[in-house]
Design an enzyme around this catalytic site. Structure first.
Site, PDB file in Angstrom:
ATOM      1  CG  ASP A 206      -1.852  -1.183   1.267  1.00  0.00           C
ATOM      2  OD1 ASP A 206      -2.131  -1.736   0.186  1.00  0.00           O
ATOM      3  OD2 ASP A 206      -2.302  -1.576   2.353  1.00  0.00           O
ATOM      4  NE  ARG A 241     -16.484  -2.973 -24.868  1.00  0.00           N
ATOM      5  CZ  ARG A 241     -16.439  -4.290 -25.044  1.00  0.00           C
ATOM      6  NH1 ARG A 241     -15.344  -4.960 -24.758  1.00  0.00           N
ATOM      7  NH2 ARG A 241     -17.483  -4.931 -25.499  1.00  0.00           N
ATOM      8  NE  ARG A 342      -1.585  -9.536  -0.357  1.00  0.00           N
ATOM      9  CZ  ARG A 342      -2.520  -9.696   0.576  1.00  0.00           C
ATOM     10  NH1 ARG A 342      -3.259  -8.670   0.946  1.00  0.00           N
ATOM     11  NH2 ARG A 342      -2.725 -10.861   1.120  1.00  0.00           N
TER      12      ARG A 342
HETATM   13  O1  F6P Z   1      -2.605  -4.123   3.008  1.00  0.00           O
HETATM   14  C1  F6P Z   1      -2.435  -4.886   1.860  1.00  0.00           C
HETATM   15  C2  F6P Z   1      -3.739  -5.234   1.207  1.00  0.00           C
HETATM   16  O2  F6P Z   1      -3.463  -5.942   0.016  1.00  0.00           O
HETATM   17  C3  F6P Z   1      -4.659  -4.043   0.938  1.00  0.00           C
HETATM   18  O3  F6P Z   1      -4.286  -3.321  -0.200  1.00  0.00           O
HETATM   19  C4  F6P Z   1      -5.998  -4.735   0.841  1.00  0.00           C
HETATM   20  O4  F6P Z   1      -7.025  -3.868   1.234  1.00  0.00           O
HETATM   21  C5  F6P Z   1      -5.876  -5.872   1.821  1.00  0.00           C
HETATM   22  O5  F6P Z   1      -4.493  -6.079   2.056  1.00  0.00           O
HETATM   23  C6  F6P Z   1      -6.509  -7.150   1.371  1.00  0.00           C
HETATM   24  O6  F6P Z   1      -6.412  -8.060   2.432  1.00  0.00           O
HETATM   25  P1  F6P Z   1      -6.746  -9.610   2.285  1.00  0.00           P
HETATM   26  O7  F6P Z   1      -5.620 -10.258   1.536  1.00  0.00           O
HETATM   27  O8  F6P Z   1      -6.872 -10.074   3.671  1.00  0.00           O
HETATM   28  O9  F6P Z   1      -8.014  -9.706   1.492  1.00  0.00           O
END
Ligand code: F6P
Length: 421
Positions: A206, A241, A342
């Site tokens: 984040d 689009r 992620r």
């Molecule tokens: O803090 C990292 C993060 O990926 C945020 O961007 C997101 O809101 C959250 O964690 C998602 O968490 P989880 O993997 O528990 O759904």
């Protein structure tokens, strides 16, 4: 010194590079190095069984420090391919003939972390531990560390995880006294473990921590979003689009903002700077209309998952889509990138940053005294820094307070002291 490292909270690319750097730098500086599996949960569970001996198959060069030779326990295959479900306590037998069953705090050596700079996620596991938040959980965690003789802890995680580390350190003398009073540790153990040294590194996609320019994993997540935007742009242009892209970031707009700049977005919604006009729908449509009039064939709107309007109500991607469809007649689709942002291999900077910071973390631990605060290792203007951990956490929290008070300029300047309207 015996150093243990854990990863906590949401995983992020670069966490493995942190573990690698701490282990290698620690060993080279004469320390013993340990990993804690499954974050704080592993600390609470500790070791219920003694480690089984692994095969002595690795040839250790003679010129390396003794601590390296002693820690020749090649666990990497176990950590990677072992326990299908670590929190349910694993299955027992692993490649390499070594078992981690019942062991959450594990001594590691050079070989165990070889090549970890290139691996996504966190190989030692992470968990959001409820038990560590209880006094009993922290007592068990302290006991488990003392049993292994560990006196220093490196935590890599977000602000919640780093706060947990600081609470643990400040409670430490009380925990040691309680363990001694209950007869769970000896007087000698209590005096050898009078203090716990803690260092925090910020692992979070984040980029929401104050007093550091960049958190570990944010560059990789940004890169993933950029790749997705490139893909979306070509199909969007083909069909003329509009796309509404929802990105992660919790209460921070860094990913959305930087992705918008690098991917050519028409409009971006972030938590720290809600649209100025009461009717953001008009503001957005006017802007996109102008872009269409100068010949743009595609439209991209990025919505940070924590985006809000001027009344602090969430801005939802689906609603933005409806506005674009109904008001501008655009054929609009929503894409939510979710966890693809992620995972995956770290980009180069998410290998360099954790490596430099991991080495700094070990140095900070070696220099720590009972009087020095717990440090957070950051980066400011391209220099690796040490800042008091709790100061950084408090400043980070004050951003949310400023947003709740609708003081958006303050929120923006707390995120970025250089910010000007
Ligand atoms: O803090 C990292 C993060 O990926 C945020 O961007 C997101 O809101 C959250 O964690 C998602 O968490 P989880 O993997 O528990 O759904």
């Amino acid at each position: 010194m015996k150093i243990a490292i854990l990863t906590s909270g949401g995983d992020s690319a670069g966490m493995n590079a942190v573990v690698r750097a701490v282990v290698k730098a620690g060993i080279l500086k004469g320390c013993e190095t340990w990993v804690v599996r499954e974050g704080y949960e592993g600390l609470v569970r500790g070791n219920t069984e003694a480690a089984t001996a692994g095969p002595e198959s690795v040839v250790v060069p003679e010129n390396l420090p003794a601590t390296y030779r002693e820690s020749n326990i090649n666990l990497i295959q176990n950590l990677r391919f072992g326990d299908g479900d670590l929190l349910k306590d694993g299955t027992g037998d692993f490649l390499g003939g070594r078992t981690l069953k019942g062991r959450y705090i594990v001594r590691v050596g050079f070989d165990d972390v070889r090549g970890w700079f290139a691996e996504g996620g966190t190989l030692i596991g992470t968990a959001r531990s409820k038990t560590f938040r209880t006094p009993e959980g922290r007592l068990a965690a302290a006991h488990n560390l003392i049993k292994e003789g560990i006196d220093a802890l490196v935590v890599c995680g977000g602000d919640g995880s780093l706060t947990g580390a600081d609470v643990f350190r400040s409670e430490w003398p009380k925990l040691v006294a309680a363990l001694l009073a209950e007869g769970r540790i000896t007087k000698e153990q209590a005096s050898n473990h009078a203090h716990l040294k803690i260092v925090g590194l910020v692992g979070s996609i984040d980029n929401d921590m104050s007093m550091t320019d960049l958190t570990i994993g944010a560059p990789t997540a940004l890169h993933r979003i950029c790749e997705a935007i490139d893909n979306i742009n070509s199909t969007a242009a083909s069909h003329s689009r509009a796309f509404v892209l929802e990105v992660m970031g919790r209460h921070c707009g860094w990913l959305a903002l930087l992705a918008g700049v690098s991917g050519g977005a028409d409009f971006i919604f972030i938590p720290e700077r809600p649209p100025v006009q009461k009717s953001w729908e008009d503001e957005m449509c006017d802007c996109i209309q102008r872009h269409r009039e100068v010949g743009k064939r595609k439209t991209l709107v990025i919505v940070a998952e924590g985006a809000i309007d001027n009344d602090l109500n969430p801005i939802r991607a689906e609603y933005v889509k409806d506005v674009l469809t109904d008001r501008l007649g655009l054929d609009t689709r929503v894409t939510t990138l979710g966890h693809t942002q992620r995972g995956g291999r770290p980009v180069a900077f998410d290998r360099v940053l954790p490596t430099l910071q991991g080495v700094e973390a070990v140095e900070a631990l070696l220099e720590a005294t009972p009087e020095t605060p717990s440090y957070m290792i950051g980066v400011q203007e391209n220099k690796i820094t040490r800042v008091p951990l709790m100061e950084a956490v408090a400043l980070t929290r004050s951003v949310s307070t400023a947003i709740e008070a609708k003081d958006f300029d303050k929120a923006m300047s707390l995120r970025d002291p250089e910010f000007r309207e």
